[in-house]
Each structure stands twice: as C-alpha cells, then as structure tokens.
Design a protein around this motif. Structure first.
Motif, PDB file in Angstrom:
ATOM      1  N   UNK A 146      42.572 124.062  29.812  1.00  0.00           N
ATOM      2  CA  UNK A 146      41.899 124.318  31.090  1.00  0.00           C
ATOM      3  C   UNK A 146      40.524 123.661  31.172  1.00  0.00           C
ATOM      4  N   UNK A 147      40.078 123.020  30.108  1.00  0.00           N
ATOM      5  CA  UNK A 147      38.833 122.277  30.157  1.00  0.00           C
ATOM      6  C   UNK A 147      37.629 122.947  29.533  1.00  0.00           C
ATOM      7  N   UNK A 148      37.805 124.076  28.875  1.00  0.00           N
ATOM      8  CA  UNK A 148      36.682 124.723  28.214  1.00  0.00           C
ATOM      9  C   UNK A 148      36.265 123.865  27.032  1.00  0.00           C
ATOM     10  N   UNK A 149      35.009 123.393  27.027  1.00  0.00           N
ATOM     11  CA  UNK A 149      34.553 122.530  25.936  1.00  0.00           C
ATOM     12  C   UNK A 149      33.837 123.305  24.835  1.00  0.00           C
ATOM     13  N   UNK A 150      33.766 124.633  24.954  1.00  0.00           N
ATOM     14  CA  UNK A 150      33.169 125.508  23.947  1.00  0.00           C
ATOM     15  C   UNK A 150      31.743 125.091  23.595  1.00  0.00           C
ATOM     16  N   UNK A 151      31.027 124.564  24.587  1.00  0.00           N
ATOM     17  CA  UNK A 151      29.629 124.205  24.395  1.00  0.00           C
ATOM     18  C   UNK A 151      29.393 122.997  23.512  1.00  0.00           C
ATOM     19  N   UNK A 152      30.413 122.165  23.330  1.00  0.00           N
ATOM     20  CA  UNK A 152      30.278 121.024  22.426  1.00  0.00           C
ATOM     21  C   UNK A 152      29.747 119.779  23.123  1.00  0.00           C
ATOM     22  N   UNK A 153      29.546 119.813  24.423  1.00  0.00           N
ATOM     23  CA  UNK A 153      29.049 118.617  25.118  1.00  0.00           C
ATOM     24  C   UNK A 153      30.122 117.561  25.208  1.00  0.00           C
ATOM     25  N   UNK A 154      30.071 116.568  24.334  1.00  0.00           N
ATOM     26  CA  UNK A 154      31.092 115.527  24.295  1.00  0.00           C
ATOM     27  C   UNK A 154      32.288 116.088  23.542  1.00  0.00           C
ATOM     28  N   UNK A 155      33.050 116.902  24.238  1.00  0.00           N
ATOM     29  CA  UNK A 155      34.081 117.730  23.607  1.00  0.00           C
ATOM     30  C   UNK A 155      35.121 116.937  22.835  1.00  0.00           C
ATOM     31  N   UNK A 156      35.582 115.827  23.365  1.00  0.00           N
ATOM     32  CA  UNK A 156      36.694 115.141  22.708  1.00  0.00           C
ATOM     33  C   UNK A 156      36.312 114.641  21.319  1.00  0.00           C
ATOM     34  N   UNK A 157      35.158 114.004  21.179  1.00  0.00           N
ATOM     35  CA  UNK A 157      34.742 113.478  19.888  1.00  0.00           C
ATOM     36  C   UNK A 157      34.357 114.618  18.946  1.00  0.00           C
ATOM     37  N   UNK A 158      33.549 115.546  19.434  1.00  0.00           N
ATOM     38  CA  UNK A 158      33.118 116.648  18.589  1.00  0.00           C
ATOM     39  C   UNK A 158      34.288 117.528  18.189  1.00  0.00           C
ATOM     40  N   UNK A 159      35.247 117.708  19.066  1.00  0.00           N
ATOM     41  CA  UNK A 159      36.417 118.511  18.732  1.00  0.00           C
ATOM     42  C   UNK A 159      37.210 117.861  17.605  1.00  0.00           C
ATOM     43  N   UNK A 160      37.414 116.559  17.695  1.00  0.00           N
ATOM     44  CA  UNK A 160      38.154 115.855  16.647  1.00  0.00           C
ATOM     45  C   UNK A 160      37.422 115.927  15.308  1.00  0.00           C
ATOM     46  N   UNK A 161      36.096 115.776  15.345  1.00  0.00           N
ATOM     47  CA  UNK A 161      35.312 115.882  14.112  1.00  0.00           C
ATOM     48  C   UNK A 161      35.408 117.284  13.528  1.00  0.00           C
ATOM     49  N   UNK A 162      35.333 118.291  14.402  1.00  0.00           N
ATOM     50  CA  UNK A 162      35.391 119.677  13.953  1.00  0.00           C
ATOM     51  C   UNK A 162      36.753 119.991  13.343  1.00  0.00           C
ATOM     52  N   UNK A 163      37.833 119.514  13.957  1.00  0.00           N
ATOM     53  CA  UNK A 163      39.165 119.787  13.413  1.00  0.00           C
ATOM     54  C   UNK A 163      39.365 119.085  12.083  1.00  0.00           C
ATOM     55  N   UNK A 164      38.854 117.866  11.945  1.00  0.00           N
ATOM     56  CA  UNK A 164      38.987 117.133  10.677  1.00  0.00           C
ATOM     57  C   UNK A 164      38.206 117.832   9.566  1.00  0.00           C
ATOM     58  N   UNK A 165      37.000 118.272   9.881  1.00  0.00           N
ATOM     59  CA  UNK A 165      36.177 118.979   8.895  1.00  0.00           C
ATOM     60  C   UNK A 165      36.855 120.286   8.473  1.00  0.00           C
ATOM     61  N   UNK A 166      37.383 121.000   9.428  1.00  0.00           N
ATOM     62  CA  UNK A 166      38.066 122.264   9.143  1.00  0.00           C
ATOM     63  C   UNK A 166      39.296 122.022   8.270  1.00  0.00           C
ATOM     64  N   UNK A 167      40.038 120.979   8.559  1.00  0.00           N
ATOM     65  CA  UNK A 167      41.229 120.640   7.771  1.00  0.00           C
ATOM     66  C   UNK A 167      40.846 120.398   6.321  1.00  0.00           C
ATOM     67  N   UNK A 168      39.813 119.572   6.116  1.00  0.00           N
ATOM     68  CA  UNK A 168      39.393 119.247   4.751  1.00  0.00           C
ATOM     69  C   UNK A 168      38.933 120.490   3.995  1.00  0.00           C
TER      70      UNK A 168
END
Length: 82
Positions: free
Chosen positions: A42-64
């Motif tokens: 639905x478009x909630x960016x969870x306060x990340x600003x540039x959501x797409x890049x920050x989201x991908x970084x966050x998911x990669x960090x969490x995975x590791x």
C-alpha cells in the motif's frame, strides 16, 4: 541461458505465502509478516525516505545477521581465509 518466464502476480503471491507459512513458527508471526507485506504494498515506507534502496539494504543486513545467528546456534562459524 534461457529467458526468464514471467509468472502471473497472483501465482507469485500464492507461492510467497506458501513459503511464508512453511517458515512461520506460528499464526501470530505469519499475521505480522503478512501485515507488513500489505503495508509495503500500500506504499507505507516505514519512515525510510528512499524506501526502495533502504528497504533492500535493510533486508540484506537482516538476512546476513539472521544466518549468522542460525550458524552460531548450530555450532558453526565463518572462517575467513587471508
């Protein structure tokens, strides 16, 4: 290499939910994860600003970090060759 075949989005969603059911330890966790998925849809960016890049970084960090924790629980460690 063969060209990637695009699956219908409904099929992709069904497969993702099936996998999520398999890895969720209980219904509460499944509901929490699907709630976040819906909010992202639905478009909630969870306060990340540039959501797409920050989201991908966050998911990669969490995975590791998650994989390291799993390895430690199993008594495994990562060996770095010099």
């Amino acid at each position: 290499m063969t060209d990637a075949v695009r699956k219908p989005l409904s099929e992709v969603l069904d497969q993702a939910l099936e996998k999520l059911v398999m890895i969720s330890p209980n219904k509460k966790t499944f509901d929490e994860l699907t709630s976040v998925m819906f909010q992202l849809y639905c478009g909630n960016d969870f306060g990340m600003g540039n959501a797409s890049v920050q989201f991908l970084e966050k998911t990669e960090q969490c995975w590791k970090q998650g994989r390291k924790k799993i390895a430690l629980r199993k008594g495994l460690s990562i060996v770095h060759n010099a």
